[in-house]
Design a protein around this motif. Structure first.
Motif, PDB file in Angstrom:
ATOM      1  N   ARG A 160       0.834  -1.192   0.000  1.00  0.00           N
ATOM      2  CA  ARG A 160       0.000   0.000   0.000  1.00  0.00           C
ATOM      3  C   ARG A 160       0.874   1.249   0.000  1.00  0.00           C
ATOM      4  O   ARG A 160       2.044   1.208   0.430  1.00  0.00           O
ATOM      5  N   PRO A 161       0.330   2.391  -0.428  1.00  0.00           N
ATOM      6  CA  PRO A 161       1.134   3.623  -0.498  1.00  0.00           C
ATOM      7  C   PRO A 161       1.768   4.029   0.824  1.00  0.00           C
ATOM      8  O   PRO A 161       2.918   4.485   0.844  1.00  0.00           O
ATOM      9  N   PHE A 162       1.042   3.844   1.937  1.00  0.00           N
ATOM     10  CA  PHE A 162       1.584   4.318   3.216  1.00  0.00           C
ATOM     11  C   PHE A 162       2.835   3.557   3.642  1.00  0.00           C
ATOM     12  O   PHE A 162       3.602   4.022   4.498  1.00  0.00           O
ATOM     13  N   VAL A 163       3.046   2.373   3.040  1.00  0.00           N
ATOM     14  CA  VAL A 163       4.243   1.598   3.378  1.00  0.00           C
ATOM     15  C   VAL A 163       5.505   2.361   2.973  1.00  0.00           C
ATOM     16  O   VAL A 163       6.568   2.209   3.596  1.00  0.00           O
ATOM     17  N   PHE A 164       5.415   3.220   1.976  1.00  0.00           N
ATOM     18  CA  PHE A 164       6.558   4.001   1.503  1.00  0.00           C
ATOM     19  C   PHE A 164       6.709   5.319   2.262  1.00  0.00           C
ATOM     20  O   PHE A 164       7.678   6.047   2.041  1.00  0.00           O
ATOM     21  N   ASN A 165       5.759   5.618   3.133  1.00  0.00           N
ATOM     22  CA  ASN A 165       5.766   6.893   3.849  1.00  0.00           C
ATOM     23  C   ASN A 165       6.580   6.777   5.132  1.00  0.00           C
ATOM     24  O   ASN A 165       6.213   6.027   6.041  1.00  0.00           O
ATOM     25  N   PRO A 166       7.674   7.521   5.270  1.00  0.00           N
ATOM     26  CA  PRO A 166       8.516   7.409   6.474  1.00  0.00           C
ATOM     27  C   PRO A 166       7.847   7.921   7.747  1.00  0.00           C
ATOM     28  O   PRO A 166       8.309   7.621   8.854  1.00  0.00           O
ATOM     29  N   ASP A 167       6.744   8.671   7.615  1.00  0.00           N
ATOM     30  CA  ASP A 167       6.049   9.204   8.787  1.00  0.00           C
ATOM     31  C   ASP A 167       5.128   8.189   9.446  1.00  0.00           C
ATOM     32  O   ASP A 167       4.616   8.429  10.543  1.00  0.00           O
ATOM     33  N   VAL A 168       4.912   7.055   8.802  1.00  0.00           N
ATOM     34  CA  VAL A 168       4.005   6.043   9.332  1.00  0.00           C
ATOM     35  C   VAL A 168       4.790   5.067  10.209  1.00  0.00           C
ATOM     36  O   VAL A 168       5.902   4.654   9.860  1.00  0.00           O
ATOM     37  N   ALA A 169       4.191   4.700  11.345  1.00  0.00           N
ATOM     38  CA  ALA A 169       4.849   3.782  12.282  1.00  0.00           C
ATOM     39  C   ALA A 169       5.142   2.437  11.622  1.00  0.00           C
ATOM     40  O   ALA A 169       4.346   1.945  10.813  1.00  0.00           O
ATOM     41  N   LEU A 170       6.269   1.835  11.982  1.00  0.00           N
ATOM     42  CA  LEU A 170       6.709   0.589  11.358  1.00  0.00           C
ATOM     43  C   LEU A 170       5.697  -0.537  11.549  1.00  0.00           C
ATOM     44  O   LEU A 170       5.459  -1.328  10.620  1.00  0.00           O
ATOM     45  N   GLU A 171       5.084  -0.619  12.731  1.00  0.00           N
ATOM     46  CA  GLU A 171       4.156  -1.720  12.982  1.00  0.00           C
ATOM     47  C   GLU A 171       2.957  -1.710  12.028  1.00  0.00           C
ATOM     48  O   GLU A 171       2.367  -2.768  11.748  1.00  0.00           O
ATOM     49  N   GLU A 172       2.586  -0.547  11.520  1.00  0.00           N
ATOM     50  CA  GLU A 172       1.490  -0.452  10.550  1.00  0.00           C
ATOM     51  C   GLU A 172       1.865  -1.115   9.227  1.00  0.00           C
ATOM     52  O   GLU A 172       0.987  -1.567   8.479  1.00  0.00           O
ATOM     53  N   LYS A 173       3.153  -1.183   8.957  1.00  0.00           N
ATOM     54  CA  LYS A 173       3.634  -1.695   7.672  1.00  0.00           C
ATOM     55  C   LYS A 173       3.926  -3.190   7.695  1.00  0.00           C
ATOM     56  O   LYS A 173       4.133  -3.788   6.646  1.00  0.00           O
ATOM     57  N   LEU A 174       3.932  -3.786   8.870  1.00  0.00           N
ATOM     58  CA  LEU A 174       4.335  -5.187   9.002  1.00  0.00           C
ATOM     59  C   LEU A 174       3.130  -6.111   9.153  1.00  0.00           C
ATOM     60  O   LEU A 174       3.131  -7.026   9.981  1.00  0.00           O
ATOM     61  N   THR A 175       2.079  -5.884   8.359  1.00  0.00           N
ATOM     62  CA  THR A 175       0.880  -6.711   8.392  1.00  0.00           C
ATOM     63  C   THR A 175       0.592  -7.247   6.995  1.00  0.00           C
ATOM     64  O   THR A 175       1.088  -6.722   5.994  1.00  0.00           O
ATOM     65  N   ARG A 176      -0.211  -8.298   6.930  1.00  0.00           N
ATOM     66  CA  ARG A 176      -0.612  -8.834   5.623  1.00  0.00           C
ATOM     67  C   ARG A 176      -1.382  -7.778   4.830  1.00  0.00           C
ATOM     68  O   ARG A 176      -1.231  -7.654   3.619  1.00  0.00           O
ATOM     69  N   ASP A 177      -2.229  -7.023   5.530  1.00  0.00           N
ATOM     70  CA  ASP A 177      -3.053  -6.024   4.852  1.00  0.00           C
ATOM     71  C   ASP A 177      -2.205  -4.958   4.156  1.00  0.00           C
ATOM     72  O   ASP A 177      -2.616  -4.403   3.139  1.00  0.00           O
ATOM     73  N   ALA A 178      -1.013  -4.681   4.686  1.00  0.00           N
ATOM     74  CA  ALA A 178      -0.146  -3.671   4.078  1.00  0.00           C
ATOM     75  C   ALA A 178       0.362  -4.094   2.711  1.00  0.00           C
ATOM     76  O   ALA A 178       0.883  -3.261   1.962  1.00  0.00           O
ATOM     77  N   ARG A 179       0.189  -5.374   2.354  1.00  0.00           N
ATOM     78  CA  ARG A 179       0.627  -5.871   1.054  1.00  0.00           C
ATOM     79  C   ARG A 179      -0.566  -6.206   0.144  1.00  0.00           C
ATOM     80  O   ARG A 179      -0.433  -7.022  -0.761  1.00  0.00           O
ATOM     81  N   GLN A 180      -1.696  -5.559   0.371  1.00  0.00           N
ATOM     82  CA  GLN A 180      -2.890  -5.874  -0.407  1.00  0.00           C
ATOM     83  C   GLN A 180      -3.514  -4.594  -0.962  1.00  0.00           C
ATOM     84  O   GLN A 180      -4.634  -4.227  -0.620  1.00  0.00           O
ATOM     85  N   SER A 181      -2.787  -3.949  -1.835  1.00  0.00           N
ATOM     86  CA  SER A 181      -3.243  -2.677  -2.381  1.00  0.00           C
ATOM     87  C   SER A 181      -4.018  -2.827  -3.687  1.00  0.00           C
ATOM     88  O   SER A 181      -4.999  -2.116  -3.906  1.00  0.00           O
ATOM     89  N   PHE A 182      -3.601  -3.744  -4.556  1.00  0.00           N
ATOM     90  CA  PHE A 182      -4.214  -3.854  -5.887  1.00  0.00           C
ATOM     91  C   PHE A 182      -5.113  -5.082  -5.989  1.00  0.00           C
ATOM     92  O   PHE A 182      -4.668  -6.213  -5.756  1.00  0.00           O
TER      93      PHE A 182
END
Length: 289
Positions: A160-182
């Motif tokens: 997802r786009p927020f995974v590339f955003n450095p302002d977002v907490a790391l734990e938000e990026k380490l989920t299955r949902d973070a890899r389901q953008s398309f």
């Protein structure tokens, strides 16, 4: 990038409530204006077709659940290696956004669109008398659209786009949902339900002055859902456009498959008249779509 306005937790609930209240009032007006005589349903169910559609929807939805379990979340090292410059120019701006409040607002507009067919069915007599048919078609629409979308999402595994955003907490990026953008499930469901609602309403009330209101209202809610999914950092433009297109196709296609092919209507749509120029005679035909 955060939005400049603040929303309370009750705002989405209030929005849904007010929207439903408005729609119920409109639907009751339609019911009171409709003719009292019974007319044939514009749709019909066929056992073999319904089994095929419901079965396909259930299989794709079940497959998406299994595929989703096989998706490995990104690791901290994976996230650190990501570069937003690898995203195509059309989608890249989405990586600058992150707003969980707006994401919750997109849930509210989505749920509002999803319950509109139910409200209209219960509030208008012609649709209420055909509740079983509408219910089966709506279930097919939701199962098929979400089943295909979820399967593609689990296979593509696009961050997802927020995974590339450095302002977002790391734990938000380490989920299955973070890899389901398309592609976007919200856009798919929002436009599938919007087009389904508007098409069904159009067929039950072909002369109603409320048709433009229903189309504008449902598509407006669907568009708002997509805008908020982008603004919240949950989806790229391409995710939303594909989801909107696919959802619209399903929302239009399911009612179309069930539409009664009334041969008598050909006489009203096909206009044949004789003509003569003095020196020649013939027939003039016009087919109205």
């Amino acid at each position: 990038m955060r939005s400049g306005f603040r929303l309370t937790r009750s705002t989405p609930i209030l929005f849904v409530w007010l929207t439903l209240q408005s729609l119920v009032s409109s639907a009751q007006s339609v019911d009171s204006l409709s003719v009292s005589t019974q007319f044939p349903s514009p749709y019909q169910l066929k056992t073999g077709r319904e089994i095929a559609l419901l079965g396909t929807g259930a299989v794709t939805f079940g497959a998406s659940v299994l595929l989703n379990r096989a998706v490995d979340p990104l690791t901290a090292a994976d996230v650190a290696a990501l570069d937003r410059n690898t995203i195509n120019a059309f989608d890249r701006s989405a990586t600058q956004h992150w707003n969980p409040t707006i994401a919750h607002m997109s849930d509210a507009t989505l749920y509002t669109n999803a319950v509109l067919p139910v409200v209209l069915t219960l509030a208008t007599k012609p649709m209420r008398n055909d509740m079983k048919t509408i219910g089966v078609m709506y279930l097919e629409t939701l199962l098929f659209s979400n089943g295909v979308e979820s399967t593609v999402k689990a296979l593509s595994r696009r961050p997802r786009p927020f995974v590339f955003n450095p302002d977002v907490a790391l734990e938000e990026k380490l989920t299955r949902d973070a890899r389901q953008s398309f592609f976007s499930g919200h856009a798919t469901t929002a436009f599938a339900t919007a087009v389904f609602t508007s098409e069904v309403f159009r067929h039950y009330f072909p002369q109603s002055k409320w048709k433009p209101v229903v189309w504008v209202g449902t598509l407006g809610l669907a568009s708002a859902t997509c805008v908020m999914r982008y603004a919240s950092g949950r989806h790229y433009y391409s995710d939303l456009l594909v989801g909107a297109a696919f959802g619209s196709l399903v929302g239009w296609g399911i009612p179309k498959l069930h539409e009664v092919k009334n041969q008598k209507s050909w006489g009203r749509r096909l206009n044949i008249q004789p003509w003569s120029s003095g020196s020649a005679n013939g027939l003039y035909a016009r087919w109205q779509l």
